[in-house]
Every structure is written in structure tokens, then in C-alpha cells.
Design a protein around this motif. Structure first.
Motif, PDB file in Angstrom:
ATOM      1  N   MET A  80      83.089  36.339  52.234  1.00 53.03           N
ATOM      2  CA  MET A  80      81.674  36.032  52.162  1.00 53.03           C
ATOM      3  C   MET A  80      81.116  36.627  50.867  1.00 53.03           C
ATOM      4  SD  MET A  80      79.058  35.183  54.378  1.00 53.03           S
ATOM      5  CE  MET A  80      77.337  35.204  54.362  1.00 53.03           C
ATOM      6  N   ILE A  81      80.466  35.794  50.086  1.00 51.24           N
ATOM      7  CA  ILE A  81      79.855  36.239  48.833  1.00 51.24           C
ATOM      8  C   ILE A  81      78.340  36.220  49.005  1.00 51.24           C
ATOM      9  CG2 ILE A  81      79.559  35.780  46.373  1.00 51.24           C
ATOM     10  CD1 ILE A  81      82.173  34.136  46.528  1.00 51.24           C
ATOM     11  N   GLN A  82      77.698  37.334  48.680  1.00 51.10           N
ATOM     12  CA  GLN A  82      76.234  37.385  48.659  1.00 51.10           C
ATOM     13  C   GLN A  82      75.822  37.557  47.201  1.00 51.10           C
ATOM     14  OE1 GLN A  82      74.496  40.870  50.416  1.00 51.10           O
ATOM     15  NE2 GLN A  82      72.426  40.074  50.257  1.00 51.10           N
ATOM     16  N   ARG A  83      75.055  36.615  46.693  1.00 53.13           N
ATOM     17  CA  ARG A  83      74.574  36.685  45.317  1.00 53.13           C
ATOM     18  C   ARG A  83      73.119  37.127  45.371  1.00 53.13           C
ATOM     19  NH1 ARG A  83      79.031  34.121  43.352  1.00 53.13           N
ATOM     20  NH2 ARG A  83      79.746  32.260  44.356  1.00 53.13           N
ATOM     21  N   LEU A  84      72.747  38.038  44.488  1.00 52.82           N
ATOM     22  CA  LEU A  84      71.448  38.685  44.589  1.00 52.82           C
ATOM     23  C   LEU A  84      70.705  38.659  43.260  1.00 52.82           C
ATOM     24  CD1 LEU A  84      69.559  40.551  46.314  1.00 52.82           C
ATOM     25  CD2 LEU A  84      70.872  42.460  45.392  1.00 52.82           C
ATOM     26  N   THR A  85      69.470  38.204  43.325  1.00 47.55           N
ATOM     27  CA  THR A  85      68.543  38.355  42.209  1.00 47.55           C
ATOM     28  C   THR A  85      67.559  39.429  42.636  1.00 47.55           C
ATOM     29  OG1 THR A  85      68.798  36.056  41.559  1.00 47.55           O
ATOM     30  CG2 THR A  85      66.840  37.187  40.762  1.00 47.55           C
ATOM     31  N   VAL A  86      67.479  40.507  41.889  1.00 50.36           N
ATOM     32  CA  VAL A  86      66.684  41.674  42.258  1.00 50.36           C
ATOM     33  C   VAL A  86      65.201  41.379  42.076  1.00 50.36           C
ATOM     34  CG1 VAL A  86      66.291  44.116  41.788  1.00 50.36           C
ATOM     35  CG2 VAL A  86      68.607  43.167  41.614  1.00 50.36           C
ATOM     36  N   PRO A  87      64.400  41.522  43.136  1.00 47.22           N
ATOM     37  CA  PRO A  87      62.984  41.156  43.084  1.00 47.22           C
ATOM     38  C   PRO A  87      62.174  41.853  41.990  1.00 47.22           C
ATOM     39  CG  PRO A  87      63.654  41.522  45.350  1.00 47.22           C
ATOM     40  CD  PRO A  87      64.802  41.943  44.478  1.00 47.22           C
ATOM     41  N   GLY A  88      62.428  43.104  41.684  1.00 47.69           N
ATOM     42  CA  GLY A  88      61.637  43.833  40.700  1.00 47.69           C
ATOM     43  C   GLY A  88      62.049  43.612  39.262  1.00 47.69           C
ATOM     44  N   LEU A  89      63.104  42.820  39.027  1.00 45.20           N
ATOM     45  CA  LEU A  89      63.586  42.573  37.670  1.00 45.20           C
ATOM     46  C   LEU A  89      63.228  41.164  37.225  1.00 45.20           C
ATOM     47  CD1 LEU A  89      67.160  44.138  37.903  1.00 45.20           C
ATOM     48  CD2 LEU A  89      65.072  45.182  37.004  1.00 45.20           C
ATOM     49  N   PHE A  90      63.228  40.950  35.911  1.00 46.42           N
ATOM     50  CA  PHE A  90      62.974  39.621  35.366  1.00 46.42           C
ATOM     51  C   PHE A  90      64.038  38.675  35.914  1.00 46.42           C
ATOM     52  CE2 PHE A  90      63.493  36.309  32.137  1.00 46.42           C
ATOM     53  CZ  PHE A  90      62.184  35.879  32.037  1.00 46.42           C
ATOM     54  N   PRO A  91      63.640  37.525  36.474  1.00 45.40           N
ATOM     55  CA  PRO A  91      64.630  36.610  37.049  1.00 45.40           C
ATOM     56  C   PRO A  91      65.502  35.971  35.970  1.00 45.40           C
ATOM     57  CG  PRO A  91      62.401  35.719  37.261  1.00 45.40           C
ATOM     58  CD  PRO A  91      62.277  37.072  36.643  1.00 45.40           C
TER      59      PRO A  91
ATOM     60  N   TYR B 168      71.962  32.808  36.430  1.00 49.40           N
ATOM     61  CA  TYR B 168      72.985  33.703  36.947  1.00 49.40           C
ATOM     62  C   TYR B 168      72.297  34.710  37.849  1.00 49.40           C
ATOM     63  CZ  TYR B 168      71.407  36.817  33.181  1.00 49.40           C
ATOM     64  OH  TYR B 168      70.654  37.592  32.339  1.00 49.40           O
ATOM     65  N   SER B 169      73.069  35.466  38.604  1.00 46.71           N
ATOM     66  CA  SER B 169      72.481  36.463  39.491  1.00 46.71           C
ATOM     67  C   SER B 169      72.699  37.851  38.907  1.00 46.71           C
ATOM     68  CB  SER B 169      73.090  36.361  40.888  1.00 46.71           C
ATOM     69  OG  SER B 169      74.485  36.566  40.847  1.00 46.71           O
ATOM     70  N   HIS B 170      71.851  38.794  39.338  1.00 45.38           N
ATOM     71  CA  HIS B 170      72.002  40.171  38.884  1.00 45.38           C
ATOM     72  C   HIS B 170      73.259  40.820  39.464  1.00 45.38           C
ATOM     73  CE1 HIS B 170      67.455  40.065  38.263  1.00 45.38           C
ATOM     74  NE2 HIS B 170      67.955  40.308  37.068  1.00 45.38           N
ATOM     75  N   ALA B 171      73.610  40.460  40.690  1.00 45.86           N
ATOM     76  CA  ALA B 171      74.743  41.095  41.361  1.00 45.86           C
ATOM     77  C   ALA B 171      75.392  40.127  42.344  1.00 45.86           C
ATOM     78  CB  ALA B 171      74.275  42.343  42.106  1.00 45.86           C
ATOM     79  N   SER B 172      76.677  40.357  42.592  1.00 44.81           N
ATOM     80  CA  SER B 172      77.404  39.655  43.647  1.00 44.81           C
ATOM     81  C   SER B 172      78.068  40.720  44.500  1.00 44.81           C
ATOM     82  CB  SER B 172      78.474  38.737  43.058  1.00 44.81           C
ATOM     83  OG  SER B 172      77.886  37.726  42.282  1.00 44.81           O
TER      84      SER B 172
ATOM     85  N   HIS C  66      76.870  33.077  39.522  1.00 49.03           N
ATOM     86  CA  HIS C  66      77.637  34.306  39.372  1.00 49.03           C
ATOM     87  C   HIS C  66      76.878  35.281  38.471  1.00 49.03           C
ATOM     88  CE1 HIS C  66      78.536  32.380  35.580  1.00 49.03           C
ATOM     89  NE2 HIS C  66      79.259  33.405  35.188  1.00 49.03           N
ATOM     90  N   SER C  67      77.347  36.516  38.418  1.00 50.51           N
ATOM     91  CA  SER C  67      76.795  37.521  37.508  1.00 50.51           C
ATOM     92  C   SER C  67      77.539  37.392  36.184  1.00 50.51           C
ATOM     93  CB  SER C  67      77.003  38.928  38.065  1.00 50.51           C
ATOM     94  OG  SER C  67      76.396  39.045  39.328  1.00 50.51           O
ATOM     95  N   SER C  68      76.823  37.467  35.066  1.00 50.50           N
ATOM     96  CA  SER C  68      77.493  37.268  33.796  1.00 50.50           C
ATOM     97  C   SER C  68      76.844  38.071  32.683  1.00 50.50           C
ATOM     98  CB  SER C  68      77.466  35.782  33.406  1.00 50.50           C
ATOM     99  OG  SER C  68      78.264  35.568  32.254  1.00 50.50           O
ATOM    100  N   THR C  69      77.660  38.385  31.689  1.00 54.13           N
ATOM    101  CA  THR C  69      77.192  38.984  30.451  1.00 54.13           C
ATOM    102  C   THR C  69      77.675  38.107  29.310  1.00 54.13           C
ATOM    103  OG1 THR C  69      77.300  41.201  31.401  1.00 54.13           O
ATOM    104  CG2 THR C  69      77.262  41.051  28.999  1.00 54.13           C
ATOM    105  N   LEU C  70      76.758  37.748  28.410  1.00 56.38           N
ATOM    106  CA  LEU C  70      77.054  36.924  27.241  1.00 56.38           C
ATOM    107  C   LEU C  70      76.945  37.820  26.022  1.00 56.38           C
ATOM    108  CD1 LEU C  70      77.449  34.080  25.930  1.00 56.38           C
ATOM    109  CD2 LEU C  70      74.950  33.851  26.021  1.00 56.38           C
ATOM    110  N   LEU C  71      78.038  37.882  25.237  1.00 56.44           N
ATOM    111  CA  LEU C  71      78.077  38.801  24.102  1.00 56.44           C
ATOM    112  C   LEU C  71      78.463  38.103  22.808  1.00 56.44           C
ATOM    113  CD1 LEU C  71      80.150  40.502  26.508  1.00 56.44           C
ATOM    114  CD2 LEU C  71      78.893  42.152  25.198  1.00 56.44           C
TER     115      LEU C  71
END
Length: 137
Positions: free
Chosen positions: A1-12, A16-20, A106-111
Motif C-alpha cells: 500500500m502506497i500513501q502519497r502525501l502533499t503536506v498542507p502547510g507547504l507550497f503544493p 509530485y508529492s512531498h512524501a510517499s 511520486h516524490s521527486s527532486t530535479l537537479l
């Protein structure tokens, strides 16, 4: 089971999501960087970050298939682009979005980086994915 989370207090984030979060007991696959080489080891899309990103996604898809997973089960990625220009990073990110990786999202970082491991290489993606029950190499 994967729960993907966008944190309410952060810029949406855009796609992508902030955390999985994965429940304990789920198999995980930690994939080496997918690179823009064909099956013979030849660079695909020399000088073209978009074409290289397409090849990287194709190779990543094969890596996932080999471990019994798929793009929809990717939890996080690091996307490396040889460029200091945000336009090049955005063009590669459009390929990532179109691939189905953002379906989770998914959660991602672009560099932007100065170089990667192969001569002429402009794009590389590392990934961590859940392997669903029944997904065996």
C-alpha cells in the motif's frame, strides 16, 4: 500500500508529492541510475536532453519490469540534467510527467548538474519503487 502525501502547510508541488509512505512488509526496489544508452551501449539522442529523457524512461521501465514493478509503483526519483538552464530542466520534466511517473504522484527532486558518467550524457534518473504482491523478477 502506497500513501502519497502533499503536506498542507507547504507550497503544493505541481505534479509530485512531498512524501510517499509504504506500509511495513512491502518489498522495495532501489534502482541504479537509468541512463540514455541503448541495448548495445550506444548513447541515444546526442545533444538532445528530451530524446535522452525518453530513452532514460524507456530504460527505467525495463528496470522496473525486471523487478516485477512498474512506473505507477515508483515512490521517488532523482532526475539529473546536465544544464544550468531551467528551460532544459523543464523540458526533461515534461517527459517525466508524460511518462506516467507523475500519476502517483511520486516524490521527486530535479537537479541541474555539471556532468554525468558517460560522454555526452545529459540525463539520468534514479528511482525507488514498491514491488506489488505477486511482482517477482
Amino acid at each position: 500500500m502506497i500513501q502519497r502525501l502533499t503536506v498542507p502547510g507547504l507550497f503544493p508541488p505541481p505534479v509530485y508529492s512531498h512524501a510517499s509512505v509504504v506500509e511495513a512488509g512491502t518489498r522495495l526496489a532501489f534502482l541504479a541510475g537509468s541512463v540514455p544508452l541503448d541495448a548495445e551501449g550506444k548513447l541515444v539522442g546526442e545533444g538532445d536532453p528530451v530524446r535522452q529523457a525518453e530513452q532514460v524512461i524507456a530504460n527505467l521501465t525495463e528496470q522496473l519490469r525486471a523487478v516485477g514493478s512498474g512506473l505507477e509503483h515508483v515512490l521517488s526519483t532523482d532526475v539529473y540534467v546536465v544544464s544550468a538552464e531551467t528551460a532544459a530542466l523543464s523540458a526533461v520534466w515534461e517527459v517525466v510527467e508524460a511518462s506516467g511517473l507523475s500519476a502517483g504522484p511520486h516524490s521527486s527532486t530535479l537537479l541541474g548538474v555539471s556532468c554525468l558518467g558517460y560522454p555526452g550524457q545529459l540525463v539520468e534518473i534514479t528511482a525507488t519503487a514498491a514491488v506489488p504482491d505477486g511482482g517477482r523478477p
